[in-house]
Design a protein around this motif. Structure first.
Motif, mmCIF file in Angstrom:
data_model
loop_
_atom_site.group_PDB
_atom_site.id
_atom_site.type_symbol
_atom_site.label_atom_id
_atom_site.label_comp_id
_atom_site.label_asym_id
_atom_site.label_seq_id
_atom_site.Cartn_x
_atom_site.Cartn_y
_atom_site.Cartn_z
ATOM 1 N N ASP A 5 -7.830 0.777 -4.367
ATOM 2 C CA ASP A 5 -8.071 1.155 -2.975
ATOM 3 C C ASP A 5 -9.409 0.658 -2.451
ATOM 4 O O ASP A 5 -9.527 0.283 -1.284
ATOM 5 C CB ASP A 5 -8.016 2.683 -2.834
ATOM 6 C CG ASP A 5 -6.604 3.234 -2.897
ATOM 7 O OD1 ASP A 5 -5.658 2.469 -2.643
ATOM 8 O OD2 ASP A 5 -6.444 4.426 -3.217
ATOM 9 N N VAL A 45 -3.577 8.004 2.722
ATOM 10 C CA VAL A 45 -2.440 7.112 2.537
ATOM 11 C C VAL A 45 -1.215 7.950 2.323
ATOM 12 O O VAL A 45 -1.154 8.787 1.434
ATOM 13 C CB VAL A 45 -2.656 6.173 1.329
ATOM 14 C CG1 VAL A 45 -1.467 5.272 1.133
ATOM 15 C CG2 VAL A 45 -3.912 5.353 1.522
ATOM 16 N N ARG A 93 1.589 1.875 -3.664
ATOM 17 C CA ARG A 93 0.620 1.387 -4.655
ATOM 18 C C ARG A 93 0.409 2.403 -5.772
ATOM 19 O O ARG A 93 0.375 2.045 -6.962
ATOM 20 C CB ARG A 93 -0.715 1.089 -3.971
ATOM 21 C CG ARG A 93 -1.841 0.801 -4.955
ATOM 22 C CD ARG A 93 -3.160 0.631 -4.234
ATOM 23 N NE ARG A 93 -3.209 -0.641 -3.532
ATOM 24 C CZ ARG A 93 -4.093 -0.917 -2.578
ATOM 25 N NH1 ARG A 93 -4.967 -0.005 -2.198
ATOM 26 N NH2 ARG A 93 -4.093 -2.103 -1.998
ATOM 27 N N LYS A 113 -9.995 -6.977 -0.957
ATOM 28 C CA LYS A 113 -8.639 -7.473 -1.126
ATOM 29 C C LYS A 113 -8.559 -8.971 -1.390
ATOM 30 O O LYS A 113 -7.607 -9.439 -2.008
ATOM 31 C CB LYS A 113 -7.802 -7.122 0.119
ATOM 32 C CG LYS A 113 -7.523 -5.642 0.221
ATOM 33 C CD LYS A 113 -6.685 -5.189 -0.975
ATOM 34 C CE LYS A 113 -6.656 -3.667 -1.088
ATOM 35 N NZ LYS A 113 -7.838 -3.095 -1.696
ATOM 36 N N LEU A 143 0.812 -1.212 0.000
ATOM 37 C CA LEU A 143 0.000 0.000 0.000
ATOM 38 C C LEU A 143 0.847 1.263 0.000
ATOM 39 O O LEU A 143 0.465 2.273 -0.583
ATOM 40 C CB LEU A 143 -0.919 -0.015 1.231
ATOM 41 C CG LEU A 143 -1.902 1.155 1.368
ATOM 42 C CD1 LEU A 143 -2.882 1.158 0.214
ATOM 43 C CD2 LEU A 143 -2.646 1.070 2.701
ATOM 44 N N SER A 173 -12.043 -0.993 0.923
ATOM 45 C CA SER A 173 -11.011 -1.998 0.728
ATOM 46 C C SER A 173 -10.820 -2.887 1.943
ATOM 47 O O SER A 173 -10.197 -3.921 1.850
ATOM 48 C CB SER A 173 -9.685 -1.312 0.397
ATOM 49 O OG SER A 173 -9.282 -0.491 1.461
#
Length: 437
Positions: A368, A435, A140, A372, A137, A226
């Motif tokens: 995002d 993020v 990413r 997952k 992440l 996510s």
């Protein structure tokens, strides 16, 4: 442990390099071949007897194929895996190239172009899904911006390769066979190239599970999509359409914002050449201005990923939409001014900057908010929305210009950009965590 969580985690450049043989290399090759044939599809159609309108219709079969291919590609990736889906897409594309080279009629040509577009959607979604589940992440956005940049590189260089092949062989089909060679190399890389999974284990699923189906229903409340599990039925994947229903809140909100960005991007490719023609510039000048805008766009692709990773997704999405929205609106007021050529060049550059800053945003946002443990069905829906936005924009420009003026059509695209900017401000903080790398 997730690779980005270890103190001895490798640098972003080292990790991204491991994706070159299976992801970035095949992407450049596929895009290079596709970019080589795109300008020649109308020419080949005309050789088979098509008029201007029919040739345009044949060329549009590529976009239609991409739209139709996203949802089936999500189904295929969920069941076959990314590597096999990319391989199958490459092999089917190779069949489409052979059919295109020997097409005896416009119907066969259109079907071949449709098949190539369909397979391009499957190939793209498989890459997107693979990167979503494998890339840490912390970087990413840089990884996905680089993916978008490699695709842009291939599409940018492809037409020049086609021009060289035409000069050398004097036959449009040389570019078609060049695409075939690129596809063979792509298939071989995907099948036999080093597997990044051997060096980087996929991150452990972070999905939260519950026995209460209502507890994971997408209501549009402030959540991080996510972090939620994909829907299942009796312990099995629920499939594409149930996944679409499950995540309808994200798709209807953030997905439509993403579609507006795709629309503004696509409109840029149509409006700029039309604007140059409308103000009386010659073809060479128009090509130069559009080429400079494209070069600015390409130069900024990695900067977009760095901004998103370091400061958050909104810090790239919002400036990109504001630049493109205000750029289109400002351009709309310059058509009849004495310095319209100068304004055209300046705002083309502004639009290039905005488009460059948006590189990788749609891929990153989709990754995002995708579940997952099984992202492919969701990404199929996400990419269908964004591709639809890109497909509708040129039609919108044409329709508005037909009933009013090109200036009003350009201003309308700018308004869509500003509305999309507002949608990003509203929905990115709600669905995506801040993020920072």
């Amino acid at each position: 442990m997730h690779v980005s969580d270890r103190p001895d985690s490798p640098a972003a450049r080292e990790v991204l390099w491991r994706f070159a043989p299976m992801i970035y290399g095949p992407t450049v090759l596929f895009a290079l071949g596709e970019g080589a044939i795109l300008p020649l599809i109308p020419v080949i159609a005309a050789q088979l007897g098509a008029d201007i309108a029919t040739a345009a219709l044949v060329a549009s079969a590529l976009v239609v194929g991409q739209l139709c291919g996203n949802i089936p590609a999500g189904w295929a990736v969920a069941r076959m895996g990314e590597r096999l889906t990319m391989t199958a897409a490459g092999i089917l594309s190779l069949g489409g190239v052979v059919a295109l080279a020997f097409a005896p009629s416009l119907g066969v040509l259109a079907a071949s172009v449709f098949l190539i577009g369909f397979c391009a959607a499957a190939f793209g979604l498989a890459r997107h899904s693979f990167m979503t589940t494998r890339v840490p992440l912390a970087f990413r956005a840089r990884a996905l911006s680089l993916l978008g940049g490699t695709f842009r590189l291939g599409m940018f260089v492809g037409p020049f390769v086609a021009a060289g092949l035409l000069a050398l062989f004097g036959d449009e089909h040389a570019a078609v066979w060049f695409f075939g060679v690129c596809l063979v190399a792509t298939i071989l890389l995907v099948l036999f190239g080093p597997d990044p999974e051997a060096a980087i284990a996929p991150p452990a699923p972070r999905a939260t599970r519950t026995d209460d189906p209502e507890a994971v229903e997408d209501t549009g409340e402030p959540i991080t999509a996510s972090l939620r599990a994909a829907p299942t039925v009796d312990g099995r994947r629920a499939g594409v359409f149930r996944t679409m229903r499950h995540f309808r809140g994200v798709l209807a909100r953030l997905g439509l914002a993403a579609a507006s960005l795709a629309a503004v991007r696509s409109a840029r490719q149509v409006v700029l050449p039309l604007w140059g023609v409308s103000i009386g510039l010659d073809a060479q000048t128009i090509a130069l201005v559009v080429g400079i805008s494209g070069a600015i766009d390409f130069a900024l692709f990695y900067a977009s990923g760095q901004v998103m990773d370091r400061f958050g997704r909104l810090w790239a999405a919002l400036p990109a939409m504001l630049l493109m929205g205000t750029g289109f609106i400002a351009l709309a007021f310059t058509h009849d001014t004495p310095q319209n050529a100068m304004w055209f060049a300046m705002f083309s550059a502004v639009l290039g900057v905005g488009n460059g800053l948006s590189s990788g945003i749609l891929l990153t946002l989709g990754a995002d908010v995708a579940p997952k443990d099984d992202p492919a069905p969701f990404l199929g829906s996400w990419r269908t929305l964004t591709d639809a936005g890109g497909a509708v924009a040129p039609l919108l420009v044409s329709a508005i210009a037909a009933v009013s003026t090109l200036s009003i059509a350009t201003g309308a695209i700018g308004a869509i950009g500003l509305l999309g900017a507002g949608a990003f401000v509203r929905w990115v903080p709600r669905f995506i965590p801040r993020v920072r790398g």
